[in-house]
Motif scaffolding. Structure first.
Motif, PDB file in Angstrom:
ATOM      1  N   GLY A  75      29.136  30.346   9.596  1.00  0.00           N
ATOM      2  CA  GLY A  75      29.137  31.681   9.016  1.00  0.00           C
ATOM      3  C   GLY A  75      30.026  32.611   9.802  1.00  0.00           C
ATOM      4  N   HIS A  76      30.534  33.635   9.135  1.00  0.00           N
ATOM      5  CA  HIS A  76      31.428  34.608   9.779  1.00  0.00           C
ATOM      6  C   HIS A  76      31.203  35.954   9.117  1.00  0.00           C
ATOM      7  N   ASN A  77      30.976  37.003   9.920  1.00  0.00           N
ATOM      8  CA  ASN A  77      30.771  38.350   9.392  1.00  0.00           C
ATOM      9  C   ASN A  77      31.439  39.367  10.310  1.00  0.00           C
ATOM     10  N   MET A  78      31.897  40.461   9.712  1.00  0.00           N
ATOM     11  CA  MET A  78      32.513  41.535  10.485  1.00  0.00           C
ATOM     12  C   MET A  78      31.827  42.853  10.159  1.00  0.00           C
ATOM     13  N   TYR A  79      31.666  43.680  11.203  1.00  0.00           N
ATOM     14  CA  TYR A  79      30.930  44.930  11.085  1.00  0.00           C
ATOM     15  C   TYR A  79      31.721  46.070  11.715  1.00  0.00           C
ATOM     16  N   LEU A  80      31.848  47.162  10.989  1.00  0.00           N
ATOM     17  CA  LEU A  80      32.510  48.350  11.498  1.00  0.00           C
ATOM     18  C   LEU A  80      31.488  49.354  12.014  1.00  0.00           C
ATOM     19  N   HIS A  81      31.879  50.128  13.019  1.00  0.00           N
ATOM     20  CA  HIS A  81      31.049  51.215  13.533  1.00  0.00           C
ATOM     21  C   HIS A  81      30.666  52.165  12.401  1.00  0.00           C
ATOM     22  N   ASN A  82      29.399  52.521  12.368  1.00  0.00           N
ATOM     23  CA  ASN A  82      28.930  53.550  11.449  1.00  0.00           C
ATOM     24  C   ASN A  82      28.307  54.674  12.268  1.00  0.00           C
ATOM     25  N   THR A  84      27.039  54.520  16.090  1.00  0.00           N
ATOM     26  CA  THR A  84      26.763  53.890  17.378  1.00  0.00           C
ATOM     27  C   THR A  84      27.351  54.772  18.460  1.00  0.00           C
ATOM     28  N   ALA A  85      27.159  54.369  19.688  1.00  0.00           N
ATOM     29  CA  ALA A  85      27.637  55.194  20.810  1.00  0.00           C
ATOM     30  C   ALA A  85      29.143  55.130  20.988  1.00  0.00           C
ATOM     31  N   ASP A  86      29.810  54.175  20.332  1.00  0.00           N
ATOM     32  CA  ASP A  86      31.243  53.970  20.535  1.00  0.00           C
ATOM     33  C   ASP A  86      31.936  53.792  19.189  1.00  0.00           C
ATOM     34  N   ASN A  87      32.706  54.791  18.778  1.00  0.00           N
ATOM     35  CA  ASN A  87      33.354  54.724  17.464  1.00  0.00           C
ATOM     36  C   ASN A  87      34.528  53.754  17.434  1.00  0.00           C
ATOM     37  N   THR A  88      34.931  53.197  18.594  1.00  0.00           N
ATOM     38  CA  THR A  88      36.055  52.258  18.609  1.00  0.00           C
ATOM     39  C   THR A  88      35.603  50.818  18.379  1.00  0.00           C
ATOM     40  N   GLU A  89      34.303  50.563  18.393  1.00  0.00           N
ATOM     41  CA  GLU A  89      33.840  49.180  18.361  1.00  0.00           C
ATOM     42  C   GLU A  89      33.755  48.619  16.946  1.00  0.00           C
ATOM     43  N   PHE A  90      34.003  47.333  16.834  1.00  0.00           N
ATOM     44  CA  PHE A  90      33.636  46.580  15.635  1.00  0.00           C
ATOM     45  C   PHE A  90      33.230  45.192  16.083  1.00  0.00           C
ATOM     46  N   LEU A  91      32.327  44.598  15.327  1.00  0.00           N
ATOM     47  CA  LEU A  91      31.723  43.329  15.726  1.00  0.00           C
ATOM     48  C   LEU A  91      32.214  42.184  14.861  1.00  0.00           C
ATOM     49  N   THR A  92      32.436  41.044  15.495  1.00  0.00           N
ATOM     50  CA  THR A  92      32.695  39.798  14.794  1.00  0.00           C
ATOM     51  C   THR A  92      31.550  38.860  15.144  1.00  0.00           C
ATOM     52  N   VAL A  93      30.857  38.359  14.126  1.00  0.00           N
ATOM     53  CA  VAL A  93      29.672  37.532  14.331  1.00  0.00           C
ATOM     54  C   VAL A  93      29.901  36.164  13.705  1.00  0.00           C
ATOM     55  N   ASN A  94      29.873  35.127  14.525  1.00  0.00           N
ATOM     56  CA  ASN A  94      30.083  33.757  14.066  1.00  0.00           C
ATOM     57  C   ASN A  94      28.830  32.928  14.317  1.00  0.00           C
ATOM     58  N   SER A  95      28.487  32.064  13.384  1.00  0.00           N
ATOM     59  CA  SER A  95      27.317  31.201  13.549  1.00  0.00           C
ATOM     60  C   SER A  95      27.747  29.744  13.601  1.00  0.00           C
ATOM     61  N   PHE A  96      27.043  28.977  14.435  1.00  0.00           N
ATOM     62  CA  PHE A  96      27.413  27.592  14.709  1.00  0.00           C
ATOM     63  C   PHE A  96      26.204  26.669  14.612  1.00  0.00           C
ATOM     64  N   ALA A  97      26.474  25.437  14.189  1.00  0.00           N
ATOM     65  CA  ALA A  97      25.411  24.446  14.034  1.00  0.00           C
ATOM     66  C   ALA A  97      24.978  23.853  15.363  1.00  0.00           C
ATOM     67  N   SER A  98      25.834  23.917  16.375  1.00  0.00           N
ATOM     68  CA  SER A  98      25.511  23.336  17.673  1.00  0.00           C
ATOM     69  C   SER A  98      26.373  23.977  18.751  1.00  0.00           C
ATOM     70  N   TRP A  99      26.004  23.740  20.007  1.00  0.00           N
ATOM     71  CA  TRP A  99      26.792  24.244  21.123  1.00  0.00           C
ATOM     72  C   TRP A  99      28.174  23.605  21.140  1.00  0.00           C
ATOM     73  N   GLU A 100      28.229  22.328  20.794  1.00  0.00           N
ATOM     74  CA  GLU A 100      29.505  21.610  20.780  1.00  0.00           C
ATOM     75  C   GLU A 100      30.482  22.229  19.786  1.00  0.00           C
ATOM     76  N   ASP A 101      29.981  22.712  18.663  1.00  0.00           N
ATOM     77  CA  ASP A 101      30.847  23.285  17.635  1.00  0.00           C
ATOM     78  C   ASP A 101      31.502  24.582  18.089  1.00  0.00           C
ATOM     79  N   ILE A 102      30.888  25.268  19.040  1.00  0.00           N
ATOM     80  CA  ILE A 102      31.509  26.491  19.554  1.00  0.00           C
ATOM     81  C   ILE A 102      32.843  26.159  20.201  1.00  0.00           C
ATOM     82  N   GLY A 103      32.880  25.059  20.968  1.00  0.00           N
ATOM     83  CA  GLY A 103      34.131  24.640  21.601  1.00  0.00           C
ATOM     84  C   GLY A 103      35.126  24.093  20.597  1.00  0.00           C
TER      85      GLY A 103
END
Length: 276
Positions: A75-82, A84-103
């Protein structure tokens, strides 16, 4: 080390089999990630010709040519500041089936980038342009999904508000995982799952990063106006699920001992068309 200290360190690794990688439910039980990697990036505030529409076009091109084709990325999702304490931030969130898949994810991305832009000069130009929108600094945290997710019937077709509550575990001496989970799931069933303003809900605990006490809850809403409605409905459902009895007062006291009482609130905009 005391047993109670080990208790909530273990929570991050317990029941890793429990959450979904997408916002929508399927006919069959969805595959569930073991790890959620959250990268906090920052905009390059010195970029003079910054245009959000051009950034999104470049990011969407990368999304379609690389992200969607990377088999190690559940999975992959992106989030813009709405709010929060820092208007410059945005988040990228990735999901993985295992630790090995991260590499494996990084190596596969590099291969797909060369396939998408085989001409080296054009590839460098593309990434120079995309990179010009970002500041150099970023931070990474890895979380583990736990049970209690609330799913949507179908994937959204528009951006949504994502409210994140960051609480902190207190490591009680007399705490047990069984008690914690029983209390949490009773409240989840009676409040979160029944609140019609909460379209999707995901609870996460620390797995690898700077703060092992973190307990994150992400609530997805259709609009900012629904935030107050969600809290009002929570109050109603709380009274229905836990009426004022001695038994429930004991439960409330037991639940409270697992947390410090300190939490933070964050509002982001979830970008629907940059979501895998």
């Amino acid at each position: 080390m005391k047993t109670s200290k080990l208790l909530f360190s273990a929570i991050a690794m317990m029941l890793l089999l429990i959450c979904t990688t997408t916002l929508s439910a399927q006919d069959e039980a969805p595959k569930r990630p073991e790890f959620i990697a959250v990268t906090t990036n920052h905009w390059n505030m010195d970029k003079e010709d910054f245009k959000m529409s051009e950034w999104k076009a470049a990011q969407k091109e990368y999304f379609e040519k690389v992200i969607m084709k990377n088999e190690y990325l559940m999975g992959h999702n992106m989030y813009l500041h709405n709010m929060t304490a820092d208007n410059t931030e945005f988040l990228t969130v990735n999901s993985f089936a295992s630790w090995e898949d991260i590499g494996k994810f990084g190596q596969r991305s590099a291969e797909l980038e060369k396939e998408a832009w085989p001409d080296e000069a054009k590839r460098k130009a593309f990434f120079k342009n995309l990179g010009s929108y970002y500041a150099n600094e970023h931070s990474d945290e890895i979380y583990a999904p736990i049970n209690g997710v609330k799913l949507m019937s179908e994937k959204p077709t528009k951006d949504m508000v994502c409210y994140v509550r960051r609480s902190h575990f207190a490591f009680p001496e007399d705490g047990t995982m069984e008690e914690f989970n029983n209390l949490r799931m009773e409240g989840n069933a009676g409040i979160v799952q029944k609140n019609e303003y909460v379209k999707f809900y995901s609870p996460l605990v620390h797995a690898w990063g700077s703060d092992k006490t973190e307990f994150l809850e992400a609530f997805y809403l259709e609009s900012l106006a629904d935030l107050d409605k969600m809290w009002e409905r929570d109050d109603e459902l709380m009274k229905e699920t836990f009426p004022d009895t001695e038994e429930n007062r004991v439960k409330g006291k037991a639940w409270g001992k697992y947390f410090t009482g300190v939490h933070g609130d964050y509002l982001y905009t979830w970008i629907h068309d940059l979501s895998k």
